[in-house]
Design a protein around this motif. Structure first.
Motif, short mmCIF file in Angstrom:
data_model
loop_
_atom_site.label_atom_id
_atom_site.label_comp_id
_atom_site.label_asym_id
_atom_site.label_seq_id
_atom_site.Cartn_x
_atom_site.Cartn_y
_atom_site.Cartn_z
N LEU A 1 0.83 -1.20 0.00
CA LEU A 1 0.00 0.00 0.00
C LEU A 1 0.87 1.25 0.00
O LEU A 1 0.54 2.26 -0.64
N ILE B 1 -0.85 4.16 -2.31
CA ILE B 1 -2.27 4.09 -1.95
C ILE B 1 -2.46 4.76 -0.60
O ILE B 1 -3.52 5.30 -0.31
N GLN C 1 -8.11 2.18 -4.82
CA GLN C 1 -7.09 1.89 -5.82
C GLN C 1 -6.63 0.43 -5.80
O GLN C 1 -6.07 -0.07 -6.78
N THR C 2 -6.86 -0.26 -4.69
CA THR C 2 -6.33 -1.63 -4.57
C THR C 2 -6.89 -2.57 -5.64
O THR C 2 -6.22 -3.53 -6.03
#
Length: 209
Positions: free
Chosen positions: A11, A16, A41-42
């Protein structure tokens, strides 16, 4: 067992999670924060997406073994719920922020049965306002909420109080402490700033940089 510390590092690597050493971000709740997590966004990263899905499924199986339905909280929780439901081979539905103003006026989209036990998924828990409203909508329609799961929480005392007051069990895959430790170990966050970020967690409404 999924390595959540490795997920935290990803992350950070993919930005992110963002830090501000001066100034702040503003949350929907009105809290000013030196950190922002854009977990939507993941879903754009297949390997990270899969790791998060497996970790959430493991967490739900361990904490809510009687779950029969996975529900996504609109909108960020919907893709996470779909992925977890597929991983666990369970039915999936989603809960709107409010009932539709047309058609049948539904707030819950999907099929529920009388004896179902629902686990709601959101990407992030801050003060818990939106996910609590979604869980209450499920209850108001006469169904059982087994619990609430999320990728990440800031660990605010407001969250625990709000969840306790509403009577919902909850847990997250990643804690704020997990994220800070990964950031410090990976040199994304200096020891000097680490102290300020810990202070933010203890008093988010009083934070001012």
């Amino acid at each position: 067992m999924t390595n959540v510390k490795e997920i935290a590092k990803q992350l950070l690597q993919k930005k992110i999670v963002s830090f501000k050493e001066s100034g702040h971000y503003e949350f929907a709740s009105g809290i000013y924060s030196p950190i922002y997590t854009d977990l939507r966004q993941t879903i754009s990263y297949p390997e990270l997406r899969k790791a998060i899905t497996v970790a959430l499924a493991e967490q739900i199986k361990a904490n809510y073994p009687n779950v029969t339905v996975i529900a996504g909280v609109a909108t960020a929780g919907i893709p996470q719920a779909a992925l977890v439901a597929e991983e666990m081979n369970l039915p999936m539905l989603y809960v709107r922020s409010k009932p539709k103003d047309h058609g049948k006026g539904k707030q819950i989209e999907g099929v529920l049965n009388e004896d179902d036990q629902v686990v709601l998924i959101d990407d992030l828990l801050s003060t818990g306002g939106s996910v609590i409203k979604a869980a209450q909508a499920v209850q108001e329609d006469g169904y059982k909420v087994a619990g609430i799961a999320a990728i990440f929480s800031y660990g605010f005392t407001d969250l625990k109080k709000n969840m306790d007051d509403a009577g919902f069990a909850y847990d997250t895959m990643l804690t704020y402490q997990d994220l800070l430790e990964a950031a410090h170990e990976g040199d994304w966050l200096s020891a000097e700033h680490l102290k300020a970020y810990k202070a933010f967690q203890s008093d988010p409404w009083g934070f001012d940089r």
